[in-house]
Write a protein that holds these residues in place. Structure first.
Motif, mmCIF file in Angstrom:
data_model
loop_
_atom_site.group_PDB
_atom_site.id
_atom_site.type_symbol
_atom_site.label_atom_id
_atom_site.label_comp_id
_atom_site.label_asym_id
_atom_site.label_seq_id
_atom_site.Cartn_x
_atom_site.Cartn_y
_atom_site.Cartn_z
ATOM 1 N N ALA A 1 -5.985 19.552 12.102
ATOM 2 C CA ALA A 1 -5.663 20.864 11.543
ATOM 3 C C ALA A 1 -4.858 20.739 10.254
ATOM 4 C CB ALA A 1 -4.895 21.695 12.566
ATOM 5 N N MET A 2 -3.980 19.744 10.201
ATOM 6 C CA MET A 2 -3.213 19.531 8.976
ATOM 7 C C MET A 2 -4.133 19.172 7.824
ATOM 8 S SD MET A 2 0.213 17.566 10.300
ATOM 9 C CE MET A 2 1.448 18.394 11.304
ATOM 10 N N TYR A 3 -5.065 18.253 8.070
ATOM 11 C CA TYR A 3 -5.993 17.873 7.010
ATOM 12 C C TYR A 3 -6.885 19.048 6.604
ATOM 13 C CZ TYR A 3 -5.034 12.847 6.737
ATOM 14 O OH TYR A 3 -4.439 11.618 6.501
ATOM 15 N N GLU A 4 -7.303 19.833 7.576
ATOM 16 C CA GLU A 4 -8.161 20.986 7.273
ATOM 17 C C GLU A 4 -7.436 22.040 6.445
ATOM 18 O OE1 GLU A 4 -9.254 22.234 11.160
ATOM 19 O OE2 GLU A 4 -10.589 20.505 11.503
ATOM 20 N N ASN A 5 -6.096 21.976 6.460
ATOM 21 C CA ASN A 5 -5.304 22.977 5.753
ATOM 22 C C ASN A 5 -4.508 22.400 4.586
ATOM 23 O OD1 ASN A 5 -5.325 25.795 7.308
ATOM 24 N ND2 ASN A 5 -5.487 24.152 8.828
ATOM 25 N N GLY A 6 -5.032 21.328 4.007
ATOM 26 C CA GLY A 6 -4.509 20.870 2.740
ATOM 27 C C GLY A 6 -3.549 19.706 2.754
ATOM 28 N N ALA A 7 -3.325 19.057 3.892
ATOM 29 C CA ALA A 7 -2.437 17.894 3.900
ATOM 30 C C ALA A 7 -3.028 16.770 3.054
ATOM 31 C CB ALA A 7 -2.199 17.411 5.323
ATOM 32 N N ILE A 8 -2.152 16.093 2.307
ATOM 33 C CA ILE A 8 -2.566 14.904 1.559
ATOM 34 C C ILE A 8 -2.677 13.716 2.513
ATOM 35 C CG2 ILE A 8 -2.044 13.405 -0.407
ATOM 36 C CD1 ILE A 8 -0.016 15.539 -1.316
ATOM 37 N N TYR A 9 -1.743 13.686 3.480
ATOM 38 C CA TYR A 9 -1.707 12.611 4.469
ATOM 39 C C TYR A 9 -1.127 13.186 5.753
ATOM 40 C CZ TYR A 9 -0.492 8.212 6.787
ATOM 41 O OH TYR A 9 -0.395 7.182 7.694
ATOM 42 N N LYS B 1 0.821 -1.214 0.000
ATOM 43 C CA LYS B 1 0.000 0.000 0.000
ATOM 44 C C LYS B 1 0.854 1.262 0.000
ATOM 45 C CE LYS B 1 -4.168 -1.747 0.029
ATOM 46 N NZ LYS B 1 -5.086 -1.510 -1.121
ATOM 47 N N ILE B 2 2.034 1.201 0.622
ATOM 48 C CA ILE B 2 2.880 2.389 0.714
ATOM 49 C C ILE B 2 3.419 2.795 -0.657
ATOM 50 C CG2 ILE B 2 5.148 1.326 1.072
ATOM 51 C CD1 ILE B 2 3.653 4.199 3.161
ATOM 52 N N MET B 3 3.403 1.880 -1.612
ATOM 53 C CA MET B 3 3.887 2.193 -2.948
ATOM 54 C C MET B 3 2.785 2.790 -3.831
ATOM 55 S SD MET B 3 6.949 1.477 -2.399
ATOM 56 C CE MET B 3 7.527 1.930 -4.037
ATOM 57 N N GLU B 4 1.570 2.868 -3.314
ATOM 58 C CA GLU B 4 0.484 3.499 -4.046
ATOM 59 C C GLU B 4 0.549 5.013 -3.850
ATOM 60 O OE1 GLU B 4 -3.167 1.597 -2.946
ATOM 61 O OE2 GLU B 4 -2.492 -0.381 -3.645
ATOM 62 N N PRO B 5 -0.138 5.808 -4.685
ATOM 63 C CA PRO B 5 -0.065 7.274 -4.567
ATOM 64 C C PRO B 5 -0.406 7.761 -3.157
ATOM 65 C CG PRO B 5 -1.144 6.638 -6.621
ATOM 66 C CD PRO B 5 -0.971 5.377 -5.819
ATOM 67 N N VAL B 6 0.270 8.822 -2.734
ATOM 68 C CA VAL B 6 0.088 9.338 -1.369
ATOM 69 C C VAL B 6 -1.365 9.721 -1.106
ATOM 70 C CG1 VAL B 6 0.829 11.093 0.293
ATOM 71 C CG2 VAL B 6 2.477 10.145 -1.340
ATOM 72 N N ASP B 7 -2.063 10.211 -2.126
ATOM 73 C CA ASP B 7 -3.440 10.643 -1.889
ATOM 74 C C ASP B 7 -4.405 9.481 -1.661
ATOM 75 O OD1 ASP B 7 -3.684 9.671 -4.469
ATOM 76 O OD2 ASP B 7 -4.121 11.608 -5.396
ATOM 77 N N THR B 8 -3.891 8.234 -1.705
ATOM 78 C CA THR B 8 -4.720 7.072 -1.367
ATOM 79 C C THR B 8 -4.470 6.590 0.054
ATOM 80 O OG1 THR B 8 -3.118 5.403 -2.133
ATOM 81 C CG2 THR B 8 -4.604 6.342 -3.787
ATOM 82 N N TRP B 9 -3.513 7.207 0.747
ATOM 83 C CA TRP B 9 -3.107 6.683 2.056
ATOM 84 C C TRP B 9 -4.077 7.018 3.185
ATOM 85 C CZ3 TRP B 9 2.816 8.200 2.516
ATOM 86 C CH2 TRP B 9 3.529 7.519 1.522
ATOM 87 N N LYS B 10 -4.781 8.135 3.079
ATOM 88 C CA LYS B 10 -5.508 8.704 4.231
ATOM 89 C C LYS B 10 -6.404 7.698 4.931
ATOM 90 C CE LYS B 10 -8.684 12.418 5.538
ATOM 91 N NZ LYS B 10 -9.437 13.620 5.074
ATOM 92 N N ASP B 11 -7.170 6.945 4.190
ATOM 93 C CA ASP B 11 -8.146 6.039 4.797
ATOM 94 C C ASP B 11 -7.642 4.601 4.892
ATOM 95 O OD1 ASP B 11 -10.092 8.079 5.085
ATOM 96 O OD2 ASP B 11 -10.586 7.883 2.950
ATOM 97 N N VAL B 12 -6.346 4.404 4.611
ATOM 98 C CA VAL B 12 -5.808 3.044 4.598
ATOM 99 C C VAL B 12 -4.638 2.883 5.553
ATOM 100 C CG1 VAL B 12 -4.764 1.236 3.170
ATOM 101 C CG2 VAL B 12 -6.544 2.720 2.202
ATOM 102 N N ILE B 13 -3.607 3.706 5.393
ATOM 103 C CA ILE B 13 -2.364 3.519 6.141
ATOM 104 C C ILE B 13 -2.490 4.134 7.534
ATOM 105 C CG2 ILE B 13 0.092 4.090 6.205
ATOM 106 C CD1 ILE B 13 0.135 3.806 3.191
ATOM 107 N N SER B 14 -2.297 3.314 8.552
ATOM 108 C CA SER B 14 -2.585 3.720 9.922
ATOM 109 C C SER B 14 -1.417 3.415 10.856
ATOM 110 C CB SER B 14 -3.840 2.998 10.425
ATOM 111 O OG SER B 14 -3.644 1.583 10.370
ATOM 112 N N ASN B 15 -1.474 4.037 12.021
ATOM 113 C CA ASN B 15 -0.500 3.839 13.094
ATOM 114 C C ASN B 15 -1.259 3.309 14.300
ATOM 115 O OD1 ASN B 15 1.209 4.122 15.316
ATOM 116 N ND2 ASN B 15 2.046 6.086 14.672
#
Length: 269
Positions: free
Chosen positions: A227-235, A194-208
Motif C-alpha cells: 500500500a505504501m508503494y501504491e501511494n507514492g513511497a520511494i522505498y 548501496k545505502i549511500m546511493e539515492p533513495v530511489d535506487t533502493w527499492k529493488d536492491v536493499i532488502s531485509n
C-alpha cells in the motif's frame, strides 16, 4: 530530569552467520527518527519504576531502565535511588528499538544527573551489556552496524529531504522465531555502499532478510508495504524483525492512506 528516547529504523538487514554463542552476526543500517518516549528520572527514597501510555509488559523490576540503573550502580555505588517514570509512545516489539533506546537514554541521564562524566565509549560499553542495539542510541546518529548490532561505523547518510511513515498493526513478531527462519548467508551486495546511493535506487536492491518468512506468516505486513508503494513511497520495508513497516516518501508528500483504525501510525516530516 526528562529525556526523550527516540526510535530507530533498519535500512537493510542481513543475517550473515550463526555464532558459537548462539547469537547471530548481522549487518544493517540504523537510522534515528524523532518518534519518542518520555523518560523522567528524579531523586527518591527508593528505586521505583512506573509507566503510562502504551502498556509495558513484564515485571517492573526487570525493566531495562531499572537494569541500566543497577548496572551503573555496580561501578558507582554513590548513585542514590531514583523514581523512574516512562511514558511509552514507541510501539513495543515493533523493530523500532524503543526499549533499547529507553535503556541507553537512562544511562545518559544518570551520567548527567550524578555528574559521572562518562565518555561516549564508556556509555556504549555499558549499553552493550543491556542489549545488542542499545549502543546505537548513545551516539544516536546514522550507523552501519555489524556483529550483533553493537559494532557501529558512523555514516554520513542524510535523509532530511524525505518524510517517513511508520505503521504498526499491533502484531508481535517473536524475535527468536524470526531468527530461526533465516539461513545465514553472505549478502549479494555491499549494504554500506548501496545505502549511500539515492533513495530511489533502493527499492529493488536493499532488502531485509526477515521480510520473506515474516510476511509469509503475517500477510497483512506485506499488504501494508504494498500500500505504501501504491501511494507514492520511494522505498518501503519492514524494520528489524518487525512488525513496523516504514515508508520513505518525498518531503511532505506522505499519502493520506486509510489504515485500519487499530493500527498505530506515525508520520515524520
Amino acid at each position: 530530569m526528562i529525556v526523550f528516547p527516540n526510535c530507530k529504523i533498519n535500512l537493510g538487514l542481513h543475517i550473515t552467520r550463526r555464532r558459537d554463542d548462539g547469537f547471530h552476526d548481522l549487518e544493517t543500517v540504523f537510522y534515528p527518527l524523532p518518534v519518542t518516549d518520555a523518560l523522567e528520572v528524579i531523586s527518591a527514597p527508593v528505586l521505583t519504576f512506573n509507566s503510562s501510555g502504551i502498556a509495558v509488559p513484564g515485571d517492573a523490576a526487570d525493566n531495562l531502565c531499572i537494569r541500566a540503573f543497577r548496572l551503573l550502580q555496580q561501578d558507582y555505588p554513590q548513585l542514590q535511588p531514583v523514581a523512574i517514570h516512562l511514558h511509552k509512545h514507541i510501539p513495543i516489539g515493533a523493530g523500532l528499538g524503543g526499549g533499547s533506546s529507553d535503556a541507553a537514554f537512562m544511562l545518559k541521564a544518570l551520567s548527567s544527573k550524578f555528574q559521572l562524566h562518562l565518555s561516549e565509549a564508556s556509555l556504549m560499553d555499558y549499553a552493550a551489556q543491556l542489549g545488542s542495539d542499545c549502543p546505537f542510541f548513545i551516539p544516536n546518529r546514522p550507523c552501519y552496524a555489524t556483529g550483533r548490532g553493537e559494532i557501529l561505523t558512523p555514516l554520513s547518510l542524510d535523509l532530511s529531504t524525505c518524510s517517513f511513515l511508520l505503521v504498526h498493526p499491533g502484531i508481535h513478531v517473536n524475535t527468536g522465531w524470526a531468527f530461526r527462519q533465516i539461513t545465514p548467508q553472505t549478502p549479494a551486495y555491499a549494504l554500506q555502499e548501496k545505502i549511500m546511493e539515492p533513495v530511489d535506487t533502493w527499492k529493488d536492491v536493499i532488502s531485509n532478510d526477515f521480510e520473506q518468512p515474516v510476511f509469509r506468516e503475517y500477510p497483512v505486513l506485506a499488504a501494508i508495504k504494498a500500500a505504501m508503494y501504491e501511494n507514492g513511497a520511494i522505498y518501503a520495508a519492514m524494520s528489524g524483525s518487525g512488525s513496523a513497516v516504514v515508508g520513505i516518501f518525498p518531503k511532505n508528500k506522505i499519502a493520506d492512506i486509510r489504515w485500519d483504525a487499530s493500527y498505530l501510525v506515525y508520520k515524520v516530516s
